[in-house]
Scaffold this active site. Structure first.
Site, PDB file in Angstrom:
ATOM      1  N   ASP A   3      -8.166  51.094  11.378  1.00  0.00           N
ATOM      2  CA  ASP A   3      -7.633  51.874  10.256  1.00  0.00           C
ATOM      3  C   ASP A   3      -8.523  51.629   9.045  1.00  0.00           C
ATOM      4  O   ASP A   3      -9.524  50.922   9.145  1.00  0.00           O
ATOM      5  CB  ASP A   3      -6.166  51.518   9.966  1.00  0.00           C
ATOM      6  CG  ASP A   3      -5.370  52.751   9.549  1.00  0.00           C
ATOM      7  OD1 ASP A   3      -5.746  53.357   8.530  1.00  0.00           O
ATOM      8  OD2 ASP A   3      -4.402  53.122  10.243  1.00  0.00           O
ATOM      9  N   HIS A  18      -8.399  57.963   8.563  1.00  0.00           N
ATOM     10  CA  HIS A  18      -8.111  56.517   8.617  1.00  0.00           C
ATOM     11  C   HIS A  18      -9.311  55.743   9.175  1.00  0.00           C
ATOM     12  O   HIS A  18      -9.156  54.872  10.021  1.00  0.00           O
ATOM     13  CB  HIS A  18      -6.848  56.255   9.463  1.00  0.00           C
ATOM     14  CG  HIS A  18      -5.583  56.642   8.754  1.00  0.00           C
ATOM     15  ND1 HIS A  18      -5.140  55.996   7.613  1.00  0.00           N
ATOM     16  CD2 HIS A  18      -4.670  57.611   9.008  1.00  0.00           C
ATOM     17  CE1 HIS A  18      -4.001  56.551   7.201  1.00  0.00           C
ATOM     18  NE2 HIS A  18      -3.694  57.543   8.031  1.00  0.00           N
ATOM     19  N   GLU A  43      -3.126  62.399   9.353  1.00  0.00           N
ATOM     20  CA  GLU A  43      -3.442  62.222   7.934  1.00  0.00           C
ATOM     21  C   GLU A  43      -4.947  62.244   7.664  1.00  0.00           C
ATOM     22  O   GLU A  43      -5.495  61.292   7.121  1.00  0.00           O
ATOM     23  CB  GLU A  43      -2.826  60.897   7.442  1.00  0.00           C
ATOM     24  CG  GLU A  43      -1.317  60.883   7.580  1.00  0.00           C
ATOM     25  CD  GLU A  43      -0.668  59.582   7.117  1.00  0.00           C
ATOM     26  OE1 GLU A  43       0.397  59.671   6.486  1.00  0.00           O
ATOM     27  OE2 GLU A  43      -1.196  58.496   7.392  1.00  0.00           O
TER      28      GLU A  43
HETATM   29  C1  ACM Z   1       1.588  57.757  10.837  1.00  0.00           C
HETATM   30  O1  ACM Z   1       2.619  57.142  10.498  1.00  0.00           O
HETATM   31  N1  ACM Z   1       0.677  58.066   9.937  1.00  0.00           N
HETATM   32  C2  ACM Z   1       1.380  58.157  12.209  1.00  0.00           C
END
Ligand code: ACM
Ligand code: ZN
Length: 527
Positions: A188, A259, A322
């Site tokens: 991440d 991410h 995201e």
């Molecule tokens: C997430 O909680 N962004 C998958």
């Protein structure tokens, strides 16, 4: 007289619990499909022997438990006719199913190899940790098999790093409640946690940040402490083997295209700007994501090739959530690719990214699974979907005949608060997912017809760790909500009862205490 009283008791317990057994006599979580009480008891002593039938795996887990909590182990016998034995027999039953038969003369567990393992987990819960001999087990015939095939728990090891030893403790916990999938969030923005031989900077640079957010996000405060850690490939192999022995498949998550700040900090050419950036200290969603140029795909394929050799399971989680499109909108590479491929916009570019990765993964005889954003711009042909922004993504995917894991924020995010009394809780990300809401969850949405419902593989509890700094806190957030989820995923829906679950959880908590699990105790407080 005693016998008459006992028989009446069994009749009553059978009636009261409608074939589910009695919390004190058979405190099994998740509740088995059926418990038929019989009269009598089996007395387990150091003289009891284990008989392992042909091809049945050894019953080591039972002996380890007995030695640890009761101070004795059981000898094995090759004589199948011997009384006072616990027999294990491998039978070609349904997948993960078992029958546990407890008679005064002995105990018999039959099932496939997973079933035998689950039979042992049930037996361990029945034996419990109460010391003081003799260990008496009430006779019954327990017939059991799971409702869903994907019974998952997740752990974010990027935002905070958890040692290999803790990860194994977590896997033990999962196994004891018959989960079969561990979703390991390994990369991440705030840290890359898996050694990749071809790209050593991913861990020498990407696994370390020079400070972390402290306290509530709104305070916007940071410390300056170097923070990080990673798992070597040997660590990973050990954890995979550890999980496999406990009938748990690990699904590794390698986030893309968003991410990805930690990877970009290690190799800046991976981004659209090529600028040197730092591993993120802040929680959130960031504009610097992987660029869609060929060199990024070469990198991703190299990384995934190593990941796929480490994890033997069918699924590789590729994230997909995201991903801001900000950089792509002004990047000459990304814009040229949109034109070349005749894509409508950056959402279709994200879909192109995921499809291209899927082709590579499929060529290695594996499947991708991604968060529900991978639906945007068109789902890759064979992708499975993890529905987290509610259930809508899962419903759409199932209707498109794609496999689905349900993990909607409500109630499957165990980083959310579990009590309304937030001032008395450790700081959490927000939300409110109390134990009863987890227990009440039905992973199969009522709007799906029988055919569509077949695509719902199960559900998963997620433990994101922005605000979870220690293993103890992971346990506090995960347990007992994962026990409730275990029952959602295993027990036939019509047999569930929250009141009955709580009574078994109270008994089961003695085992949690002895295992030094720092579980949340709200359920023990009388309202
Ligand atoms: C997430 O909680 N962004 C998958
Ligand atoms: Zn770009």
């Amino acid at each position: 007289m005693k016998r008459i009283i006992t028989i009446v008791f069994y009749m009553l317990s059978g009636m009261v619990c409608s074939g589910q057994g009695n919390a004190v006599f058979w405190p099994i979580i998740p509740l088995p499909e059926s418990i038929v009480p019989h009269t009598g008891e089996f007395v387990l002593t150091a003289e009891t022997k284990i008989y392992v039938g042909q091809q049945a795996p050894p019953a080591d887990f039972l002996n380890v438990f007995l030695k640890l909590y009761h101070g004795f182990g059981l000898q094995t016998t090759a004589d199948s006719s011997e009384a006072n034995t616990i027999r294990f027999e491998l039978t070609p039953t349904a997948k993960e199913a078992y029958i546990l038969s407890i008679k005064p003369s002995g105990i018999k567990v039959t099932g496939d190899s997973s079933g035998l393992f689950y039979g042992i987990q049930s037996l361990i819960q029945l034996i419990g940790v109460k010391t003081g001999k003799p260990l008496k087990l009430h006779c019954a015939e327990i017939i059991d098999s799971p409702r869903y095939t994907w019974r998952g728990m997740h752990l974010d090891c990027s935002r905070h790093f958890f040692t290999k030893e803790f990860v194994e403790k977590y896997i033990d916990l999962l196994a004891s409640y018959k989960f079969n999938t561990f979703h390991w969030h390994l990369t991440d923005d705030q840290g890359w946690r898996i050694e990749i031989k071809k790209y050593p900077k991913l861990t020498s640079v990407g696994a370390w940040r020079h400070g972390s957010m402290v306290g509530a996000y709104s305070d916007h405060k940071f410390d300056t402490i170097r923070y990080g850690g990673f798992y070597t490939q040997n660590d990973i192999r050990e954890v995979v083997a550890y999980a496999r022995a406990r009938h748990i498949t690990i699904v590794p998550e390698i986030e893309m295209p968003g991410h990805s700040v930690a990877a970009i900090a290690a190799y800046p050419y991976l981004s659209c700007t090529g600028k040197q950036i730092d591993v993120q200290k802040e929680w959130g969603v960031f504009d610097d994501v992987y660029c869609t140029k060929d060199s990024t795909f070469a990198f991703m394929e190299d990384v995934l090739a190593e990941v796929m050799t480490l994890f033997p399971g069918k699924y590789i989680h590729i994230g997909g959530d995201e991903c801001p499109k900000t950089r792509w909108k002004t990047c000459p590479h990304c814009q040229a690719l949109i034109k070349k491929e005749g894509l409508k916009d950056e959402h279709e570019l994200q879909s192109y990214f995921i499809r291209r990765i899927e082709k590579f993964v499929n060529a290695h005889r594996k499947q991708i699974i991604g968060w529900d954003e991978i639906l945007e711009g068109g789902l890759a042909p064979n992708a499975a979907v993890m529905s987290w922004r509610g259930t809508e993504g899962g419903i759409i995917a199932a209707r498109q005949k794609h496999m689905v894991v349900m993990t909607p924020g409500k109630p499957c995010y165990f980083d959310h608060y579990q009590s309304r009394n937030k001032s008395k809780e450790p700081h959490a990300i927000g939300g409110y997912n109390p134990l009863d809401s987890v227990y009440a969850y039905n992973p199969t949405p009522g709007v799906l017809n029988a055919e569509e419902s077949k695509y719902i593989m199960g559900a998963q509890g997620n433990v994101w760790t922005e605000y979870i700094l220690t293993g103890n806190q992971v346990e506090y957030m995960a347990v007992p909500r994962m026990c409730a989820l275990a029952e959602v995923l295993w027990t036939p829906a019509e047999k569930k009862s929250f009141v009955f679950f709580l009574s078994r959880l109270k008994v089961n908590s003695a085992i949690l205490d002895r295992k030094n699990i720092h579980y949340a105790k709200h359920f023990l407080i009388k309202k």
